[in-house]
Design a protein around this motif. Structure first.
Motif, short mmCIF file in Angstrom:
data_model
loop_
_atom_site.label_atom_id
_atom_site.label_comp_id
_atom_site.label_asym_id
_atom_site.label_seq_id
_atom_site.Cartn_x
_atom_site.Cartn_y
_atom_site.Cartn_z
N UNK A 40 0.78 -1.28 0.02
CA UNK A 40 0.09 0.05 -0.08
C UNK A 40 0.69 1.24 0.02
N UNK A 41 0.26 2.29 -0.62
CA UNK A 41 1.04 3.54 -0.53
C UNK A 41 1.15 4.39 0.65
N UNK A 42 0.28 4.13 1.40
CA UNK A 42 -0.11 4.89 2.92
C UNK A 42 0.69 4.27 3.99
N UNK A 43 1.55 5.13 4.75
CA UNK A 43 2.07 4.70 6.07
C UNK A 43 0.97 4.77 6.96
N UNK A 44 1.10 3.44 8.05
CA UNK A 44 0.11 3.53 9.08
C UNK A 44 0.74 2.89 10.22
N UNK A 45 0.08 3.33 11.39
CA UNK A 45 0.28 2.68 12.62
C UNK A 45 -0.62 1.55 12.96
N UNK A 46 -0.59 1.01 14.03
CA UNK A 46 -1.57 -0.12 14.27
C UNK A 46 -2.09 0.26 15.81
N UNK A 85 5.64 -2.20 16.98
CA UNK A 85 4.98 -1.50 18.31
C UNK A 85 4.03 -0.78 17.38
N UNK A 86 2.88 -0.74 18.24
CA UNK A 86 1.71 0.06 17.80
C UNK A 86 2.05 1.56 17.30
N UNK A 87 3.21 2.05 17.68
CA UNK A 87 3.66 3.53 17.41
C UNK A 87 4.65 3.58 16.14
N UNK A 88 4.87 2.30 15.84
CA UNK A 88 5.64 2.12 14.37
C UNK A 88 4.82 2.78 13.12
N UNK A 89 5.06 3.74 12.54
CA UNK A 89 4.55 4.30 11.26
C UNK A 89 5.14 3.86 10.24
N UNK A 109 -8.13 1.92 21.03
CA UNK A 109 -9.10 2.47 20.12
C UNK A 109 -9.00 3.10 18.82
N UNK A 110 -7.78 3.66 18.71
CA UNK A 110 -7.30 4.28 17.39
C UNK A 110 -5.85 3.80 16.77
N UNK A 111 -5.99 4.14 15.79
CA UNK A 111 -4.69 4.06 14.79
C UNK A 111 -4.66 5.12 13.74
N UNK A 112 -3.78 5.38 12.96
CA UNK A 112 -3.61 6.31 11.93
C UNK A 112 -2.95 5.86 10.55
N UNK A 113 -3.40 6.61 9.69
CA UNK A 113 -2.89 6.13 8.03
C UNK A 113 -2.45 7.62 7.77
N UNK A 114 -1.15 7.63 7.22
CA UNK A 114 -0.55 8.59 6.79
C UNK A 114 -0.36 8.81 5.29
N UNK A 118 -1.38 13.01 -0.20
CA UNK A 118 -2.64 14.07 -0.23
C UNK A 118 -2.25 14.70 1.04
N UNK A 119 -1.18 14.59 1.64
CA UNK A 119 -0.84 15.41 2.75
C UNK A 119 -1.72 15.29 3.94
N UNK A 120 -2.29 14.12 4.46
CA UNK A 120 -3.11 14.19 5.21
C UNK A 120 -2.95 13.01 6.29
N UNK A 121 -3.54 13.19 7.33
CA UNK A 121 -3.45 11.94 8.59
C UNK A 121 -4.96 11.72 8.81
N UNK A 122 -5.25 10.34 8.80
CA UNK A 122 -6.51 10.04 9.12
C UNK A 122 -6.53 9.03 10.29
N UNK A 123 -7.21 9.31 11.22
CA UNK A 123 -7.42 8.54 12.44
C UNK A 123 -8.46 7.68 12.34
N UNK A 124 -8.56 6.33 12.54
CA UNK A 124 -9.41 5.28 12.66
C UNK A 124 -9.73 4.95 13.84
#
Length: 140
Positions: A40-46, A85-89, A109-114, A118-124
């Motif tokens: 995938x193109x997006x960076x993400x945490x877990x 680690x869940x902090x690993x992006x 409860x949350x994790x992110x996709x960078x 599109x220069x954005x961070x999405x929190x899921x």
């Protein structure tokens, strides 16, 4: 909860097929993961910490740090697991179809996709429901 279920791991657009022996998000998960060639193109945490054993194939992980630097690491079959680690992006790319066994801890409860394009961070949150979208900081 999931028991003996196959589904995409990381959302419908993920190149990873998950074969979940069990997933109890409040406790732990055990799954076989098939990383199909590519990534995938997006960076993400877990939302969880994970231990992963590479069974076949290989993966290249690209970690993104807060200062904007990137570090690449290649993983292949070994006796000792990779700790994520869940902090690993990060984002991962498989040069060919690759299989892993993963044991995951309790979900936050949350994790992110960078998305750098599109220069954005999405929190899921659970169910990949979006709870926040914001622009990336300039240093990324």
């Amino acid at each position: 909860m999931k028991f003996f279920k196959k589904c995409k791991d990381g959302g419908k657009n993920s190149p990873v097929d998950g074969y979940f022996l069990c997933e109890i998000k409040g406790l732990f998960s055990i799954a076989l993961l098939k990383f199909n060639k590519g990534g995938r193109e997006q960076f993400h945490t877990h939302a969880f910490d994970a231990y992963t054993w590479f069974l076949t194939g290989d993966l290249e992980e690209e970690r993104l740090y807060e200062d904007g630097s990137h570090v690449f690491t290649k993983y292949t079959r070994k006796l000792l697991p990779k700790f994520t680690s869940k902090k690993n992006n990060h984002r991962v790319k498989a040069s060919k179809d690759s299989w892993c066994l993963t044991i995951r801890g309790k979900w936050d409860d949350t994790w992110t996709e960078h998305d750098l394009d599109e220069n954005k961070v999405t929190t899921f949150t659970h169910g990949r429901n979006i709870i926040k979208e914001e622009g990336l900081q300039n240093e990324l």
